[in-house]
Design an enzyme around this catalytic site. Structure first.
Site, PDB file in Angstrom:
ATOM      1  N   SER A  81      11.872 -44.049 -57.615  1.00  0.00           N
ATOM      2  CA  SER A  81      12.295 -43.252 -56.465  1.00  0.00           C
ATOM      3  C   SER A  81      13.013 -41.956 -56.819  1.00  0.00           C
ATOM      4  O   SER A  81      13.327 -41.171 -55.919  1.00  0.00           O
ATOM      5  CB  SER A  81      13.193 -44.099 -55.555  1.00  0.00           C
ATOM      6  OG  SER A  81      12.411 -45.042 -54.857  1.00  0.00           O
ATOM      7  N   ALA A 145       0.610 -56.028 -48.699  1.00  0.00           N
ATOM      8  CA  ALA A 145      -0.048 -54.730 -48.576  1.00  0.00           C
ATOM      9  C   ALA A 145      -0.078 -54.023 -49.923  1.00  0.00           C
ATOM     10  O   ALA A 145       0.900 -54.032 -50.659  1.00  0.00           O
ATOM     11  CB  ALA A 145       0.682 -53.868 -47.545  1.00  0.00           C
ATOM     12  N   TYR A 171      16.782 -46.743 -45.353  1.00  0.00           N
ATOM     13  CA  TYR A 171      15.967 -46.276 -46.482  1.00  0.00           C
ATOM     14  C   TYR A 171      14.546 -46.807 -46.356  1.00  0.00           C
ATOM     15  O   TYR A 171      14.320 -48.012 -46.193  1.00  0.00           O
ATOM     16  CB  TYR A 171      16.595 -46.761 -47.786  1.00  0.00           C
ATOM     17  CG  TYR A 171      16.014 -46.163 -49.043  1.00  0.00           C
ATOM     18  CD1 TYR A 171      16.530 -44.993 -49.576  1.00  0.00           C
ATOM     19  CD2 TYR A 171      14.954 -46.773 -49.694  1.00  0.00           C
ATOM     20  CE1 TYR A 171      16.009 -44.447 -50.731  1.00  0.00           C
ATOM     21  CE2 TYR A 171      14.425 -46.233 -50.853  1.00  0.00           C
ATOM     22  CZ  TYR A 171      14.950 -45.071 -51.371  1.00  0.00           C
ATOM     23  OH  TYR A 171      14.427 -44.534 -52.520  1.00  0.00           O
ATOM     24  N   SER A 172      13.572 -45.900 -46.427  1.00  0.00           N
ATOM     25  CA  SER A 172      12.175 -46.290 -46.258  1.00  0.00           C
ATOM     26  C   SER A 172      11.277 -45.402 -47.095  1.00  0.00           C
ATOM     27  O   SER A 172      11.271 -44.171 -46.945  1.00  0.00           O
ATOM     28  CB  SER A 172      11.764 -46.192 -44.785  1.00  0.00           C
ATOM     29  OG  SER A 172      10.366 -46.387 -44.640  1.00  0.00           O
TER      30      SER A 172
END
Length: 362
Positions: A81, A145, A171-172
């Protein structure tokens, strides 16, 4: 500050001891944080840990340490990230060039992309995406997924209702999947191309890349491990398909490059003062997160800025003082660090609080 939940802690959507080095001639002393590296192994359960600390102010130093041979200074690794800070910097550069505005909605730039199940792109701005206040569900929260494109990742998120009301921090990774599409729509180039042209090449980040569909790490590199939840054994996940991570976390980098990037960013080399102030504005999240970067206030009063990266086989954290003159990046060669909420702050405080001038560079 609560650590943001970083990208792909499980296998890529299944996922996304003694100091062993000798001081270099340019290293007159052992950086304080290095004393904590054995704890990352003994208490944190990491196979190997390493750090690179650099200070350019008074009593400068550039110190690399590792707990063993599993990590070398020049190794490439997946930075997870931390990709978000690179993407956010590009978006703010585009705002500076008036090619977009942070008040633009997703619907305006990507018509029809975000609709359904209470998700409404007409109510979500680019600023909300950057600060994780859009409410969009994190597509990595569903282990079944495996989206290999940004559009597929967004569609996976839209099968669920928003996780929070617009304007509330949550947070995404989906936010940055959308931002990658925004960059492509505005520039006509992929976000990877824009990051290379605007950040990697000008800063000479020779160990940094965006792999796309390439599953192997560039050389040199070590191994990357994840713990099997069934028996706790380490499993090699050095090779993986990074497309699931995309603009939310596909970056590959080195300790040196990450320190150089955050030093340049916070030092004003990549954004003018107005855009840098926007990047570091945390009002929307009540101090938790800026735009692709977050602060952490230490017990001595110093605030450091940076991001963490969490992807299969790798955990990395970069922190820097507000002026960019003092940086630290540490990493482990697994995605699992036990007691991270204790060990990481202790390591940061050892580096940024135990120096005579640490308070002056906050």
């Amino acid at each position: 500050m609560p650590m943001p939940r970083a990208l792909l802690a499980a296998p890529l959507l299944l996922v996304l001891l003694g100091l062993g080095t000798v001081p270099l001639p340019s290293e007159p002393h052992l950086t304080p944080a290095a004393a904590y590296l054995p704890r990352l192994v003994a208490e944190g359960g990491a196979p190997t840990a390493a750090l690179l600390a650099r200070r350019a102010s008074t009593a400068p130093y550039d110190t690399y340490r590792s707990t063993g041979p599993g990590i070398r200074r020049a190794d490439r690794f997946r930075a997870g990230s931390i990709t978000k800070t690179f993407v956010a910097t590009v978006v703010l550069q585009l705002a500076r060039e008036r090619r977009l505005q942070l008040t633009d909605t997703v619907e305006r730039l990507l018509p029809g992309l975000v609709r359904g199940n209470g998700n409404d792109g007409r109510r979500i701005t680019l600023r909300a995406l950057l600060s994780h206040t859009s409410g969009l569900r994190d597509y990595t929260a569903d282990p079944s997924a495996h989206p290999l494109t940004a559009v597929a990742a967004v569609r996976a998120a839209l099968t669920h209702r928003p996780t929070s009301a617009p304007g509330r921090y949550a947070y995404s990774n989906t936010n940055y999947a959308v931002l990658g599409l925004v960059v492509q729509r505005v520039t006509g180039h992929s976000y990877a191309t824009e990051i290379r042209n605007r950040l990697i090449t000008p800063l000479h980040l020779t160990g940094t890349s965006l792999p796309g569909a390439r599953t192997a790490l560039p050389s040199p590199h070590g191994r990357a491990y994840t713990r099997d939840p069934a028996d706790g054994d380490l499993r090699d996940v050095t090779s993986l398909d990074p497309r699931t991570a995309g603009a939310a976390g596909e970056l590959i980098s080195t300790l040196d490059d990450l320190n150089r990037f955050y030093s340049a960013l916070l030092g004003g080399r990549l954004l003018p003062p107005a855009q840098l102030a926007i990047l570091l504005n945390t009002r929307a999240t009540h101090g938790v997160y800026g735009l692709g970067i977050y602060p952490q206030k230490l017990s001595c009063g110093t605030t450091v800025w940076g991001h963490n990266g969490h992807i299969a086989g790798s955990y990395v954290r970069t922190a820097a003082t507000r002026d960019g003159l003092h940086t630290l990046t540490y990493r482990i060669d697994t995605d699992t660090l036990a007691d991270a909420r204790t060990l990481e702050p202790a390591l940061l405080e050892a580096e940024f609080c135990d120096r005579p001038d640490s308070h002056r560079s906050s």
